[in-house]
Design a protein around this motif. Structure first.
Motif, short mmCIF file in Angstrom:
data_model
loop_
_atom_site.label_atom_id
_atom_site.label_comp_id
_atom_site.label_asym_id
_atom_site.label_seq_id
_atom_site.Cartn_x
_atom_site.Cartn_y
_atom_site.Cartn_z
N THR A 60 37.36 29.87 38.94
CA THR A 60 38.69 30.13 39.50
C THR A 60 39.49 28.84 39.59
O THR A 60 38.92 27.74 39.63
N HIS A 61 40.82 29.03 39.62
CA HIS A 61 41.72 27.90 39.88
C HIS A 61 42.51 28.14 41.17
O HIS A 61 43.43 27.40 41.48
N LEU A 62 42.13 29.19 41.91
CA LEU A 62 42.84 29.53 43.14
C LEU A 62 42.31 28.72 44.30
O LEU A 62 41.10 28.59 44.49
N THR A 63 43.21 28.18 45.10
CA THR A 63 42.78 27.48 46.31
C THR A 63 42.45 28.49 47.41
O THR A 63 43.00 29.59 47.45
N GLY A 64 41.53 28.12 48.28
CA GLY A 64 41.18 28.97 49.41
C GLY A 64 40.32 30.16 49.07
O GLY A 64 40.12 31.03 49.90
N VAL A 65 39.80 30.21 47.84
CA VAL A 65 38.90 31.28 47.41
C VAL A 65 37.54 30.65 47.15
O VAL A 65 37.42 29.74 46.34
N CYS A 66 36.52 31.14 47.83
CA CYS A 66 35.17 30.62 47.65
C CYS A 66 34.42 31.51 46.67
O CYS A 66 34.20 32.69 46.94
N THR A 71 37.15 25.52 29.52
CA THR A 71 38.02 24.87 28.55
C THR A 71 39.06 25.84 28.02
O THR A 71 40.25 25.53 27.92
N ALA A 72 38.61 27.06 27.70
CA ALA A 72 39.52 28.09 27.17
C ALA A 72 40.52 28.54 28.22
O ALA A 72 41.70 28.77 27.92
N ALA A 73 40.08 28.67 29.47
CA ALA A 73 40.94 29.23 30.52
C ALA A 73 41.86 28.19 31.14
O ALA A 73 43.03 28.50 31.45
N TYR A 74 41.36 26.98 31.35
CA TYR A 74 42.11 26.00 32.14
C TYR A 74 42.42 24.70 31.39
O TYR A 74 43.08 23.83 31.93
N GLY A 75 41.93 24.58 30.16
CA GLY A 75 42.11 23.34 29.42
C GLY A 75 41.15 22.25 29.85
O GLY A 75 41.38 21.05 29.60
N THR A 76 40.03 22.64 30.45
CA THR A 76 39.06 21.69 30.98
C THR A 76 38.50 20.79 29.88
O THR A 76 38.10 21.27 28.81
N LEU A 77 38.44 19.51 30.16
CA LEU A 77 37.73 18.55 29.32
C LEU A 77 36.40 18.23 30.00
O LEU A 77 36.39 17.87 31.18
N PRO A 78 35.28 18.36 29.30
CA PRO A 78 33.98 18.10 29.93
C PRO A 78 33.88 16.73 30.59
O PRO A 78 33.19 16.58 31.61
#
Length: 264
Positions: free
Chosen positions: A104-110, A154-161
């Motif tokens: 997730t990229h949502l804040t306040g969600v565990c 990476t696909a969802a958020y553009g994450t670089l390892p």
């Protein structure tokens, strides 16, 4: 008075809350004693409800914002976004069924996963402020669920390892994880470095190092070794503080390992 859960906390970032629950601080009984929130291991629903409420109070969130799946030792990865909270609880349950990793990229969600000897892995993308929680038993490990979750982020958020921080939580250690020849062979055929992850005990019994298997996956995916933290806690050896299915049987409680983004 509601009991307070005992959390083993990880220092990943000031913008992240990350933890594994310990056995103390709940109301469950017997092999579920005393803090268990897993619905699929035979514990009393009433006890689970009390424990879950206590955990959410400790985290400072409403109960619907604590999200964990019904795991099946596969490699299904699901994102938790705003649309998840707009559907009915029944559809939410269906969405989480057969899932072994959340992101997730949502804040306040565990987001969290349940384990009791399997390996929980938490990821934090410090650049894009996104997180993942992964359940890696031996089946998920050999199917490389951790590497697949990095790819999904990476696909969802553009994450670089290279920008990921990782925690490998409490799980069974090499010395206590004895496996049959067929499991050893499954890992060998999947091209794992057997000379590093396997050891022959008493000249006849293979043991596998699941925490190391998952660390090597992270490193192979491009996560710097300096960004990976091993808890070093063996659930089998520390069954007084953490649930172990090999020590207690499958009808016992589960550790919940979770991660939550706070506001930047």
């Amino acid at each position: 008075m509601m009991k307070k859960p005992v959390l083993y906390q990880y220092s990943i970032s000031e913008n992240v809350v990350a933890f594994s629950t310990q056995r103390q601080g709940g109301v469950s009984e017997g092999n579920y004693a005393s803090f268990n929130v897993n619905h699929y291991c035979g514990d009393s629903p009433e006890h689970i409800a009390v424990n879950k409420a206590a955990l959410c109070q400790e985290l400072g969130i409403a109960e619907p914002l604590l999200v964990y799946p019904h795991q099946t030792h596969q490699t299904e990865i699901r994102p938790i976004d705003h649309s998840f909270f707009s559907i009915s609880s029944e559809k939410q349950q269906q969405y989480l069924d057969g899932v072994d990793a959340l992101m997730t990229h949502l804040t306040g969600v565990c987001i969290a996963v349940s384990t009791a000897d399997c390996i929980p892995v938490l990821l934090y993308d410090e650049q894009h402020h996104a997180v993942a929680a992964i359940h890696a038993g031996w089946r998920g490990t050999v199917a490389r669920i951790v590497a697949k979750t990095v790819e999904a982020m990476t696909a969802a958020y553009g994450t670089l390892p290279t920008h990921l921080r990782a925690v490998i939580g409490p799980g069974i250690s090499l010395k206590n994880f004895e496996v049959g020849d067929e499991v050893y062979e499954t890992f060998r055929q999947a091209a794992f470095p057997m000379e590093s992850i396997a050891k022959l005990y008493q000249q006849s019994k293979w043991h596998l190092d699941l925490p190391l298997c998952n660390q090597l996956q992270l490193e192979d995916a491009g996560v710097p070794a300096s960004h990976i933290r091993q808890s070093g806690i063996c659930t089998y050896d520390h069954v007084g503080d953490f649930f172990s299915a090999r020590r207690l049987g499958i009808n016992s409680g589960r550790i919940l390992t979770g991660i939550m983004l706070s506001s930047l």
